[in-house]
Design a protein around this motif. Structure first.
Motif, PDB file in Angstrom:
ATOM      1  N   HIS A   1      69.701  76.596 117.305  1.00 19.47           N
ATOM      2  CA  HIS A   1      70.786  76.989 118.042  1.00 19.47           C
ATOM      3  C   HIS A   1      72.153  76.016 117.694  1.00 19.47           C
TER       4      HIS A   1
ATOM      5  N   SER B   1      74.384  67.409 120.697  1.00 22.01           N
ATOM      6  CA  SER B   1      72.967  67.719 120.987  1.00 22.01           C
ATOM      7  C   SER B   1      72.736  69.118 120.471  1.00 22.01           C
TER       8      SER B   1
ATOM      9  N   THR C   1      69.226  72.180 119.364  1.00 21.36           N
ATOM     10  CA  THR C   1      67.832  72.569 119.643  1.00 21.36           C
ATOM     11  C   THR C   1      67.372  73.147 118.597  1.00 21.36           C
TER      12      THR C   1
ATOM     13  N   SER D   1      65.171  62.271 120.542  1.00 29.79           N
ATOM     14  CA  SER D   1      64.498  63.917 120.425  1.00 29.79           C
ATOM     15  C   SER D   1      63.492  64.035 121.604  1.00 29.79           C
TER      16      SER D   1
ATOM     17  N   ASN E   1      60.323  70.232 123.910  1.00 30.95           N
ATOM     18  CA  ASN E   1      60.606  71.244 124.759  1.00 30.95           C
ATOM     19  C   ASN E   1      59.388  71.923 125.288  1.00 30.95           C
TER      20      ASN E   1
ATOM     21  N   THR F   1      60.154  74.092 121.100  1.00 30.31           N
ATOM     22  CA  THR F   1      61.451  73.518 120.101  1.00 30.31           C
ATOM     23  C   THR F   1      61.562  72.155 120.408  1.00 30.31           C
TER      24      THR F   1
ATOM     25  N   THR G   1      65.030  69.163 120.981  1.00 31.69           N
ATOM     26  CA  THR G   1      66.303  68.965 121.557  1.00 31.69           C
ATOM     27  C   THR G   1      66.705  67.577 120.892  1.00 31.69           C
TER      28      THR G   1
ATOM     29  N   THR H   1      69.729  64.517 120.153  1.00 30.94           N
ATOM     30  CA  THR H   1      70.687  64.184 120.621  1.00 30.94           C
ATOM     31  C   THR H   1      71.173  62.853 119.896  1.00 30.94           C
TER      32      THR H   1
END
Length: 291
Positions: A137, A157, A159, A184, A187, A191, A193, A195
């Motif tokens: 994303h 960030s 994802t 890290s 999710n 996935t 995410t 940052t």
């Protein structure tokens, strides 16, 4: 179709099942095909040596189980098996060169696929391209002032699946990043995410462009760019906000006073009419009649 053609087809199918050979040297195909979730993935296999090919068979390999996906032959043409009719279609058909497309890929489509060039009497020549599905994303960048006037705190960030790599960049050469910190988070939808936060140091009095790039595997990266606020612009913005706040307050107070005056006037008119009405209906006294 002649009986000889049917016989050749049956023999080819029998050979592919009973005398299958892993003859991969003469097959040209992709080792790995990368596709993002929702995109289409194309597999192509080419037989580099001229052979007497009776049929091309495509299979999906999942947990060591081979499932026939589609076939192409000179006598029966293109055939997509049940369960793949809305998922797979032929892009190019040929007994020496054949390709299929998997539409709108998902995680369930991930895995290896086989292309088998069934020949007689040599057997099947096999290619095995594999599909790797990824998700990425657009990254989100946040820039805020640090306690120091010479620093900004930049956070980005992204994802994706597998976990993406996040990289920060700055256009102004006399600025640099330090104090990197990467976190890290896994999710629930498989996935990750990631940052990355860093401190941008240097002469930050004037606006500059800060970029953030997110990458997954060797797929094309996604990048966004933001501009840090200018100190002068900040002062103007604060002044403008102050003026706007004062103007809004003045308008609100004026409206309140006007509304109160209108309500008071209406109440005064209503009381006056009520008083007049009560006087007009007052009973007549005896003294008034004698007069």
């Amino acid at each position: 179709m002649s009986c000889f053609g049917v016989l050749l087809y049956v023999v080819a199918v029998f050979i592919s099942g009973a005398f299958e050979k892993a003859l991969t040297a003469v097959i040209q195909t992709q080792q790995t095909v990368l596709a993002a979730v929702g995109e289409d993935a194309e597999f192509s296999c080419q037989l580099l040596e001229t052979k007497d090919v009776l049929q091309v068979t495509w299979q999906k390999i999942s947990h060591d189980v081979e499932t026939n996906v589609a076939t192409y032959s000179k006598y029966f043409g293109e055939r997509v098996n049940d369960g793949f009719t809305n998922k797979v279609e032929f892009k190019h058909t040929g007994l020496q060169n054949c390709s299929i497309v998997i539409k709108n890929v998902t995680e369930q489509d991930e895995g290896c696929y086989r292309c088998l060039f069934n020949t007689y009497p040599e057997g099947s020549f096999i290619g095995t391209p594999c599909l790797q599905v990824y998700e990425l994303h657009e990254p989100v960048v946040d820039v805020r002032e640090s306690n120091s006037t010479e620093e900004w705190v930049v956070s980005c960030s992204a994802t994706g699946r597998p976990a993406p790599t996040v990289t920060l960049s700055v256009s102004q050469q006399d600025l640099n990043f330090s104090q990197y910190n990467t976190v890290s988070v896994s999710n629930t939808n498989a996935t990750f995410t990631v940052t990355t936060t860093a401190v941008l140091s240097g002469s930050c009095k004037h606006s500059t462009q800060v970029g953030c790039a997110a990458r997954v595997l060797s797929a094309p990266h996604r990048e966004v760019t933001v501009t840090t606020p200018d100190d002068d612009d900040d002062g103007l913005d604060e002044k403008s906000n102050h003026i706007n706040f004062g103007s809004r307050t003045l308008v609100i107070l004026s409206s309140a006073v006007l509304l109160f005056a209108c309500v008071a006037a209406l109440i005064s008119v209503w009381l006056r009419k009520k008083s007049q009405s009560s006087q007009s209906h007052r009973p007549v006294e005896m003294n008034d009649m004698a007069t």
